[in-house]
Design an enzyme around this catalytic site. Structure first.
Site, PDB file in Angstrom:
ATOM      1  N   SER A 140      -9.771   1.369   2.607  1.00  0.00           N
ATOM      2  CA  SER A 140      -8.973   1.983   1.788  1.00  0.00           C
ATOM      3  C   SER A 140      -7.721   1.745   1.150  1.00  0.00           C
ATOM      4  O   SER A 140      -7.021   2.315   0.241  1.00  0.00           O
ATOM      5  CB  SER A 140      -8.635   3.316   2.735  1.00  0.00           C
ATOM      6  OG  SER A 140      -7.573   2.890   3.507  1.00  0.00           O
ATOM      7  N   SER A 189      -9.744  -1.149   7.256  1.00  0.00           N
ATOM      8  CA  SER A 189      -9.228  -0.797   5.910  1.00  0.00           C
ATOM      9  C   SER A 189      -8.378  -1.808   5.446  1.00  0.00           C
ATOM     10  O   SER A 189      -8.679  -1.267   3.716  1.00  0.00           O
ATOM     11  CB  SER A 189      -7.837   0.705   5.457  1.00  0.00           C
ATOM     12  OG  SER A 189      -9.222   1.580   5.987  1.00  0.00           O
ATOM     13  N   LYS A 205       0.660  -1.348   0.145  1.00  0.00           N
ATOM     14  CA  LYS A 205       0.198   0.228   0.349  1.00  0.00           C
ATOM     15  C   LYS A 205       0.577   1.088   0.021  1.00  0.00           C
ATOM     16  O   LYS A 205       1.947   0.879   1.020  1.00  0.00           O
ATOM     17  CB  LYS A 205      -0.515  -0.123   1.254  1.00  0.00           C
ATOM     18  CG  LYS A 205      -2.477   1.021   1.120  1.00  0.00           C
ATOM     19  CD  LYS A 205      -2.788   0.754   2.470  1.00  0.00           C
ATOM     20  CE  LYS A 205      -4.040   2.223   2.710  1.00  0.00           C
ATOM     21  NZ  LYS A 205      -4.609   1.672   3.783  1.00  0.00           N
TER      22      LYS A 205
END
Lengths: 96, 482
Positions: free
Chosen positions: B152, B176, B77
């Site tokens: 997210s 997330s 990420k």
């Protein structure tokens, strides 16, 4: 409780966010909507409940005080928009 | 096809010399180059560096002494700092930021010879539920590219779901990792707070953030959780003896496993078809010997409010560092406050600005007690309620998400979007480990089954999840597009 446009302007200043008039109005609406939802905890009885600031509480976490090689100066400065003589250039804060 | 294999299966082939680390890495790089235009999962692909790492990994494999993840490509990420590799947080304020250091979790992977194949798309600064808040465009769900992958960590979920990488890392502040895992049909695991170092994770809400894996199955998720966990002196919230031990992973059984469904996560908020899939999954587990009971955890009803006070409050403080002096572009104005404000006002996206405003308000003089202090008390109440429930239960279970993947742009009511975090928030409040496992399809889209356990029950939750995954079977796992 509802938040006025002046309060939104005040909060934006505290948060160091320059917002257009359109944004201020939009955030006023969104903040009021959120604050409306936040009312639910105002009526909850939390008397005597200790606030929980951490997910898993820890106490007295110390780091050993050992000298180590710091980040080289040029690497620390590499991402800055403005540097000079090995230093960050900050906006003028004190007038001459 | 290499891309269809799990990390453990690829590892076996690497060990048996049926395939080389370079071939594995190249095959995923080729897939990303060919397929990612459909998904927008990657913001940066480390093509050259990944091949160098693959050759180094091959030497380790040839020497015979290597970790199971040596030579396995892993997507990261883009809020995990990677030395000399751009780390944007999907924000224009960090568009060209190149960190001078590497996050501990990523460093651990580098050290064992895993391949950092690229940096994945996310909601700006990890703030969002659908991955539509990225400054670099939304991510598309492989199950239906007109739908959102969830946020997210949407890019990391899609990287695994679309088989662009066998494994990926995400971060979970209010769901997330687990939420996009559920919507994309993969496994997503948030370890106990403090078991994985947060050093080098760009901070959103420091008391809630935790790094964790995405994988095709529980075994792979456990391998990656084991590799990234452990005490780190660089993170003062890192727990001692925190490495996640997975040696007994396959010893778990469902017989006598005590599971509880809170009625607050089984109400009208849950889509009826999602509920049906979840109930069938529960019946399946009960047949295998699990004991499932209903209970009430009333403080769950206040989770969304509590989260949307605490997380923005912490974020407003954490994001104060982005002022155009040390990182990112600067917009010069007359006066320093004007310069900071212009830079931040111009370069943060709308959701980030909203959350900074909410947090600043909640912490400001006159409102602190009514909002921030009170929210922390509710956090205490909620954690205590869960801990009491764990005295008679092994895990709290629920659907991971109230709905299946929504259409991109389909939910415009901001509060409705935020309320989707209902099921995932409590784990972050208490620091509890929590996992989402695919359990079936509703409307031909994946549904996630969530287990949340007490602090430090990571090994137990992975063991139980391994057994649960066997009970669910895995016929419905691949998106039809593949």
């Amino acid at each position: 409780m509802s938040i006025s446009l002046d309060e939104v302007r005040h909060v934006a200043n505290l948060a160091r966010l320059q917002l257009s008039e359109t944004e201020l109005l939009s955030f006023q609406g969104q903040l009021n909507s959120l604050l409306g939802h936040f009312e639910d905890i105002q009526n909850l009885d939390v008397s005597g409940v200790a606030p929980k600031p951490h997910a898993v509480a820890m106490q007295n976490v110390f780091a050993r005080d050992i000298a180590h090689q710091p980040l080289p100066r040029e690497e620390a400065l590499r991402n800055s928009a403005d540097t000079k003589a090995g230093l960050f250039i900050v906006p003028t804060i004190i007038e001459e | 096809m290499i891309n269809q294999l799990t990390a453990a299966e690829i590892a076996a082939k690497l060990r048996a010399k049926e395939v080389s680390a370079r071939e594995v890495t190249q095959s995923f790089l080729d897939r990303i180059a060919k397929e990612d235009s459909h998904y927008n999962a990657f913001l940066t692909v480390n093509s050259d560096q990944a091949i160098v790492q693959a050759d180094q990994a091959q030497s380790k494999i040839d020497s015979g002494d290597h970790h199971p993840l040596c030579g396995i490509p892993i997507a990261l990420k883009d809020n995990l700092s990677t030395r000399n590799i751009k780390t944007t947080c999907a924000s224009r304020i960090l568009e060209n930021y190149i960190p001078p250091f590497t996050a501990t979790s990523v460093q651990k992977l580098d050290d064992i010879g895993a391949i950092s194949i690229g940096k994945t798309n996310l909601d700006e600064f990890a703030m969002g539920t659908t991955n539509e808040n990225s400054a670099f465009g939304p991510v598309h769900n492989p199950w239906d590219t007109e739908r959102a992958p969830g946020g997210s960590s949407g890019g990391s979920a899609v990287a695994v779901s679309a088989e662009l990488a066998p494994l990926s890392l995400g971060s979970d502040t209010g769901g997330s990792i687990r939420f996009p895992a559920a919507l994309c049909g993969v496994v997503g695991f948030k370890p106990t707070y403090g078991r994985v170092s947060r050093y080098g994770l760009v901070a959103f809400a420091s008391s809630l953030d935790q790094i964790g894996p995405f994988a095709k199955n529980v075994e792979d998720a456990a391998l990656l959780a084991n590799a990234i966990s452990g005490h780190d002196p660089l993170d003062s919230t890192s727990l001692k003896d925190s490495q996640i031990n997975i040696s007994d992973l396959k010893a778990g059984s469902l017989r006598g496993l005590r599971l509880g469904i809170p009625e607050e996560l089984f109400g009208p908020e849950i889509d009826p078809q999602v509920r049906e899939v979840f109930e069938l999954a529960c019946d399946n587990l009960a047949r295998e010997g699990a004991e499932i009971k209903r209970l009430s955890l009333p403080s769950i009803n206040y989770g969304v409010t509590t989260y949307y006070i605490i997380a923005p409050a912490e974020a407003s403080s954490n994001l104060a560092r982005f002022d155009g002096v040390r990182f990112g572009p600067r917009i010069e104005k007359e006066g320093h406050i004007e310069s900071f404000s212009a830079t931040r006002g111009e370069l943060f996206g709308p959701e980030v600005k909203l959350r900074i405003m909410v947090g600043t308000y909640a912490l400001s003089s006159g409102y602190y007690d009514a909002y921030y202090h009170r929210a922390q008390q509710v956090r205490g109440l909620m954690t205590a309620e869960f801990e009491r429930a764990y005295q008679d239960l092994d895990f709290i279970i629920s659907p991971t998400s109230p709905i299946v993947a929504p259409k991109l742009g389909g939910i415009t009511d901001q509060m409705a979007l935020k309320a989707l975090d209902l099921c995932t928030i409590p784990a972050n409040m208490g620091g509890f480990p929590s996992i989402s496992i695919p359990c079936g399809l509703a409307y031909d889209l994946p549904v996630g089954f969530q287990l949340t356990g007490p602090v430090m029950s990571d090994e137990k939750i992975l063991q139980a999840s391994y057994a649960i995954e066997q009970a669910f079977g895995r016929d419905y796992r691949r998106p039809p597009i593949l």
